[in-house]
Design a protein around this motif. Structure first.
Motif, mmCIF file in Angstrom:
data_model
loop_
_atom_site.group_PDB
_atom_site.id
_atom_site.type_symbol
_atom_site.label_atom_id
_atom_site.label_comp_id
_atom_site.label_asym_id
_atom_site.label_seq_id
_atom_site.Cartn_x
_atom_site.Cartn_y
_atom_site.Cartn_z
ATOM 1 N N ARG A 137 24.813 16.519 -70.335
ATOM 2 C CA ARG A 137 24.251 15.182 -70.141
ATOM 3 C C ARG A 137 25.259 14.224 -69.505
ATOM 4 N NH1 ARG A 137 22.193 12.990 -75.321
ATOM 5 N NH2 ARG A 137 20.904 11.654 -74.003
ATOM 6 N N ASN A 138 26.399 14.746 -69.064
ATOM 7 C CA ASN A 138 27.330 13.974 -68.233
ATOM 8 C C ASN A 138 28.149 14.962 -67.409
ATOM 9 O OD1 ASN A 138 29.774 14.704 -69.765
ATOM 10 N ND2 ASN A 138 28.999 13.295 -71.338
ATOM 11 N N ALA A 139 28.940 14.440 -66.483
ATOM 12 C CA ALA A 139 29.641 15.302 -65.523
ATOM 13 C C ALA A 139 30.689 16.178 -66.194
ATOM 14 C CB ALA A 139 30.285 14.440 -64.438
ATOM 15 N N ALA A 140 31.398 15.655 -67.198
ATOM 16 C CA ALA A 140 32.418 16.453 -67.883
ATOM 17 C C ALA A 140 31.775 17.625 -68.623
ATOM 18 C CB ALA A 140 33.205 15.570 -68.857
ATOM 19 N N PRO A 158 25.621 37.610 -68.893
ATOM 20 C CA PRO A 158 24.934 37.038 -67.723
ATOM 21 C C PRO A 158 24.468 35.602 -67.916
ATOM 22 C CG PRO A 158 23.416 38.415 -68.933
ATOM 23 C CD PRO A 158 24.748 38.518 -69.656
ATOM 24 N N SER A 159 25.378 34.696 -68.140
ATOM 25 C CA SER A 159 25.029 33.280 -68.208
ATOM 26 C C SER A 159 24.912 32.724 -66.797
ATOM 27 C CB SER A 159 26.099 32.497 -68.987
ATOM 28 O OG SER A 159 26.168 32.926 -70.328
ATOM 29 N N GLY A 160 23.891 31.910 -66.547
ATOM 30 C CA GLY A 160 23.668 31.381 -65.217
ATOM 31 C C GLY A 160 23.672 29.866 -65.200
ATOM 32 N N ILE A 161 24.340 29.290 -64.217
ATOM 33 C CA ILE A 161 24.349 27.836 -64.048
ATOM 34 C C ILE A 161 22.999 27.398 -63.479
ATOM 35 C CG2 ILE A 161 25.487 25.905 -62.886
ATOM 36 C CD1 ILE A 161 27.977 27.809 -62.667
ATOM 37 N N VAL A 162 22.413 26.371 -64.089
ATOM 38 C CA VAL A 162 21.104 25.884 -63.640
ATOM 39 C C VAL A 162 21.187 24.386 -63.389
ATOM 40 C CG1 VAL A 162 19.806 27.702 -64.806
ATOM 41 C CG2 VAL A 162 20.308 25.575 -66.027
ATOM 42 N N ASP A 163 20.300 23.897 -62.531
ATOM 43 C CA ASP A 163 20.337 22.483 -62.171
ATOM 44 C C ASP A 163 19.414 21.653 -63.067
ATOM 45 O OD1 ASP A 163 17.755 23.003 -61.264
ATOM 46 O OD2 ASP A 163 18.288 22.934 -59.145
ATOM 47 N N ARG A 164 19.409 20.374 -62.802
ATOM 48 C CA ARG A 164 18.613 19.460 -63.610
ATOM 49 C C ARG A 164 17.133 19.830 -63.594
ATOM 50 N NH1 ARG A 164 15.312 15.269 -62.790
ATOM 51 N NH2 ARG A 164 15.268 13.573 -64.355
ATOM 52 N N ASP A 165 16.615 20.229 -62.424
ATOM 53 C CA ASP A 165 15.195 20.551 -62.328
ATOM 54 C C ASP A 165 14.832 21.733 -63.216
ATOM 55 O OD1 ASP A 165 14.824 18.493 -60.540
ATOM 56 O OD2 ASP A 165 14.926 19.771 -58.754
ATOM 57 N N PHE A 166 15.714 22.728 -63.290
ATOM 58 C CA PHE A 166 15.463 23.883 -64.152
ATOM 59 C C PHE A 166 15.380 23.440 -65.610
ATOM 60 C CE2 PHE A 166 16.663 27.347 -66.905
ATOM 61 C CZ PHE A 166 16.120 28.491 -66.338
ATOM 62 N N VAL A 167 16.334 22.585 -66.003
ATOM 63 C CA VAL A 167 16.367 22.128 -67.394
ATOM 64 C C VAL A 167 15.103 21.361 -67.732
ATOM 65 C CG1 VAL A 167 17.549 20.632 -69.047
ATOM 66 C CG2 VAL A 167 18.886 22.093 -67.520
ATOM 67 N N THR A 168 14.788 20.360 -66.932
ATOM 68 C CA THR A 168 13.675 19.477 -67.280
ATOM 69 C C THR A 168 12.321 20.160 -67.129
ATOM 70 O OG1 THR A 168 13.736 18.545 -65.037
ATOM 71 C CG2 THR A 168 14.961 17.385 -66.759
ATOM 72 N N ALA A 169 12.250 21.238 -66.324
ATOM 73 C CA ALA A 169 11.004 21.995 -66.238
ATOM 74 C C ALA A 169 10.723 22.723 -67.549
ATOM 75 C CB ALA A 169 11.069 22.988 -65.084
ATOM 76 N N LEU A 171 12.368 21.687 -70.668
ATOM 77 C CA LEU A 171 12.492 20.767 -71.790
ATOM 78 C C LEU A 171 12.875 19.394 -71.262
ATOM 79 C CD1 LEU A 171 12.540 20.385 -74.868
ATOM 80 C CD2 LEU A 171 14.933 21.081 -74.837
ATOM 81 N N ALA A 172 12.124 18.381 -71.640
ATOM 82 C CA ALA A 172 12.319 17.028 -71.110
ATOM 83 C C ALA A 172 13.463 16.329 -71.837
ATOM 84 C CB ALA A 172 11.032 16.219 -71.231
ATOM 85 N N VAL A 173 14.711 16.745 -71.540
ATOM 86 C CA VAL A 173 15.892 16.141 -72.144
ATOM 87 C C VAL A 173 16.330 14.970 -71.280
ATOM 88 C CG1 VAL A 173 18.274 16.504 -72.868
ATOM 89 C CG2 VAL A 173 16.614 18.353 -73.100
ATOM 90 N N ALA A 174 16.419 13.794 -71.860
ATOM 91 C CA ALA A 174 16.826 12.611 -71.109
ATOM 92 C C ALA A 174 18.271 12.737 -70.657
ATOM 93 C CB ALA A 174 16.658 11.369 -71.972
ATOM 94 N N GLY A 175 18.530 12.364 -69.423
ATOM 95 C CA GLY A 175 19.888 12.336 -68.910
ATOM 96 C C GLY A 175 20.468 13.685 -68.562
ATOM 97 N N ALA A 176 19.663 14.743 -68.571
ATOM 98 C CA ALA A 176 20.189 16.067 -68.235
ATOM 99 C C ALA A 176 20.661 16.093 -66.787
ATOM 100 C CB ALA A 176 19.124 17.128 -68.464
ATOM 101 N N VAL A 177 21.853 16.650 -66.566
ATOM 102 C CA VAL A 177 22.368 16.796 -65.205
ATOM 103 C C VAL A 177 22.429 18.267 -64.800
ATOM 104 C CG1 VAL A 177 23.688 14.654 -65.302
ATOM 105 C CG2 VAL A 177 24.778 16.793 -65.999
ATOM 106 N N GLN A 336 16.688 11.397 -80.980
ATOM 107 C CA GLN A 336 16.065 10.260 -80.307
ATOM 108 C C GLN A 336 16.729 9.967 -78.966
ATOM 109 O OE1 GLN A 336 16.519 7.589 -83.675
ATOM 110 N NE2 GLN A 336 14.329 7.682 -84.114
ATOM 111 N N GLU A 337 18.046 10.235 -78.862
ATOM 112 C CA GLU A 337 18.718 10.073 -77.569
ATOM 113 C C GLU A 337 18.255 11.138 -76.569
ATOM 114 O OE1 GLU A 337 22.866 10.279 -78.209
ATOM 115 O OE2 GLU A 337 22.968 8.468 -79.444
ATOM 116 N N MET A 338 18.072 12.355 -77.045
ATOM 117 C CA MET A 338 17.661 13.436 -76.158
ATOM 118 C C MET A 338 16.208 13.288 -75.725
ATOM 119 S SD MET A 338 19.506 16.733 -77.997
ATOM 120 C CE MET A 338 19.179 17.886 -76.655
ATOM 121 N N PHE A 339 15.357 12.752 -76.618
ATOM 122 C CA PHE A 339 13.924 12.666 -76.341
ATOM 123 C C PHE A 339 13.416 11.230 -76.583
ATOM 124 C CE2 PHE A 339 14.715 16.933 -78.321
ATOM 125 C CZ PHE A 339 14.740 17.650 -77.132
#
Length: 470
Positions: A137-140, A158-169, A171-177, A336-339
């Motif tokens: 939820r932040n750059a660090a 096999p862990s994979g880096i995913v972008d914001r669109d993958f995350v929010t598709a 789970l609607a986590v606020a501030g996900a980067v 509540q911060e996440m959702f």
């Protein structure tokens, strides 16, 4: 808001009959081929694995409270292939890098194997293999997850880096980067797994004596207040409660973790949030939280509220305190911060509880045996799972069964076999150290939240890592 609770977790309260009415304590002396101290996942999987190999073995289990009382009935319900411990440190041993890669693959395989076991044994533990998603939820946080995923892949995970669109598709986590996705994880109801395993091994002849705290343990003999068990092999399956055993106060640090669970959320909230695949979810903070969507439509969330109690008090099974109101409120605040799109009136805490997990001084898990010869018997042990014990304990149980029966197998060659722990510092250094480490981690999280575009992790976290020896 939640009250301070003691006794059972939400999982335990919703997993079947009242545990306290199930099994009598040990009364008098008895004999067995194997005596297992502790009736949590490690002990139960060891019994299960031994009987798979030698169905006629006489196995006795002694438990200070009831089967599944400890972390096995209180954890976050993550059956994951994530590896605990320091992989570089494990690779410095005889097995080298190949041994750690084999260990990682064994954990990945275990996720599916446990699914097969619970299906074949008829254990209904709400198993859904939906993978796991770590959310930044932040750059660090994102930079840490990126490095973590790259490190995972180097060791065969096999862990994979995913972008914001993958995350929010998903789970609607606020501030996900962005985040990291790993398919090798299943959600379970942990107490149902523990209670189901206990029932399975009991049907096959294992005698489980509850409310029988151990006063002394050694090769060939386990002593409780009301009786003794003589056995050629004794297995210490006490994990986070190891410090309660005589002479083992500094062996494994009992790290405390707290959880809350919400009331069931209405369908329209789930339509808004998503989470239809039942992934387990974590954030990427230093003082991180872990979540699951339960089978009955709740959110269970946990984190390190009060991580350690002076003198390893949390290792006493008689001392199980629920989180203070401030910890429950902080976990709800994170939800509540996440959702934030979920109205405050919807959120309600239905239960709050705590449990302990075992942490070795080098943060690495271990299994081992010490054979004292056929006349006096041998000792076996496992633990130090650092919060990843749901899967690791299964692997430990299978490995211990091979070691006890003298079988050479791929599992007995893994690098955690025979790994030795150092002792934790005496008090008050132990308490001061843990308190300082988590204070620094929380300071690091505040610093990174105040500078959301800064990719470098806070220096406070680096200092905490060095102090913890990680």
């Amino acid at each position: 808001m939640a009250t301070r609770l003691t006794g059972p977790s939400f999982w335990q309260a919703h997993a079947g009959p009242a545990p306290a009415t199930r099994r009598p304590p040990l009364a008098g002396d008895t004999e067995a081929d194997v005596c297992i101290v502790g009736a949590g996942y490690t002990g139960l999987w060891t019994a299960h694995s031994l009987l798979q190999l030698e169905p006629d073995l006489k196995i006795v289990m002694v438990e200070a409270a009831h089967a599944g009382f400890g972390a096995s009935g209180r954890n976050g319900g993550w059956l994951s292939g994530l590896m605990p411990g320091n992989r570089s440190q494990m690779a410095s041993g005889p097995g080298g890098r190949d041994g750690v890669v084999a260990f990682q693959q064994a954990l990945i395989d275990a996720v599916a194997e446990i699914g097969s076991v619970v299906a074949s044994e008829g254990i209904d533990c709400d198993y859904v293999r939906g993978g796991t998603l770590a959310v930044a939820r932040n750059a660090a946080q994102m930079e840490r997850l990126r490095r973590s995923a790259e490190e995972d892949r180097r060791w065969g995970c096999p862990s994979g880096i995913v972008d914001r669109d993958f995350v929010t598709a998903r789970l609607a986590v606020a501030g996900a980067v962005g985040g990291v996705w790993n398919p090798h994880c299943a959600r379970i109801q942990p107490a149902k797994l523990a209670y189901g395993l206990a029932h399975v091994v009991e049907k096959r002849g294992v005698r489980i004596y509850e409310h029988s705290p151990v006063r002394a343990v050694g090769a060939g003999l386990v002593t409780t207040a009301a009786g003794r068990v003589s056995a050629p092999w004794v297995v210490l399956a006490t994990e986070g409660y190891t410090a309660s055993l005589p002479g083992r106060r500094r062996r494994l640090l009992p790290m405390n973790s707290s959880m809350i669970v919400t009331a069931p959320l209405p369908d329209w909230v789930w339509e808004m949030l998503g989470w239809s695949r039942y992934e387990t979810v974590s954030d990427a903070a230093h003082a991180y939280v872990y979540l699951q969507r339960t089978a009955d439509g709740r959110i269970a969330i946990g984190g390190r509220g009060v991580p350690y109690r002076y003198g390893s008090r949390a290792a006493d099974p008689a001392f199980i305190a629920g989180p203070p109101a401030s910890v429950a409120e902080a976990l709800m605040g994170t939800l509540q911060e996440m959702f934030p799109t979920v109205p405050a009136s919807v959120w309600k805490i239905d239960a709050a509880w705590s449990g302990v997990l075992g942490v070795a001084r080098d943060w690495c898990p271990a299994v081992g045996v010490a054979s004292a010869g056929s006349d006096t018997g041998g000792m076996a042990w496992a633990g130090g799972y650092v919060g990843d014990g749901v899967t690791t304990s299964y692997l430990a149980g299978r490995t211990l069964a091979d070691l006890i029966l003298g079988r050479s197998s791929p599992l007995t060659g893994l690098p955690w076999v025979g790994h030795e722990w150092g002792n934790w510092e005496p008090e008050p250094l132990r308490w001061l150290g843990v308190r300082a480490v988590y204070g620094l981690y929380r300071a690091a999280d505040r610093s990174e939240a105040a500078h959301p575009d800064r990719t470098r992790s806070s220096r406070w976290a680096g200092l905490a890592d060095r102090l913890a020896g990680r």
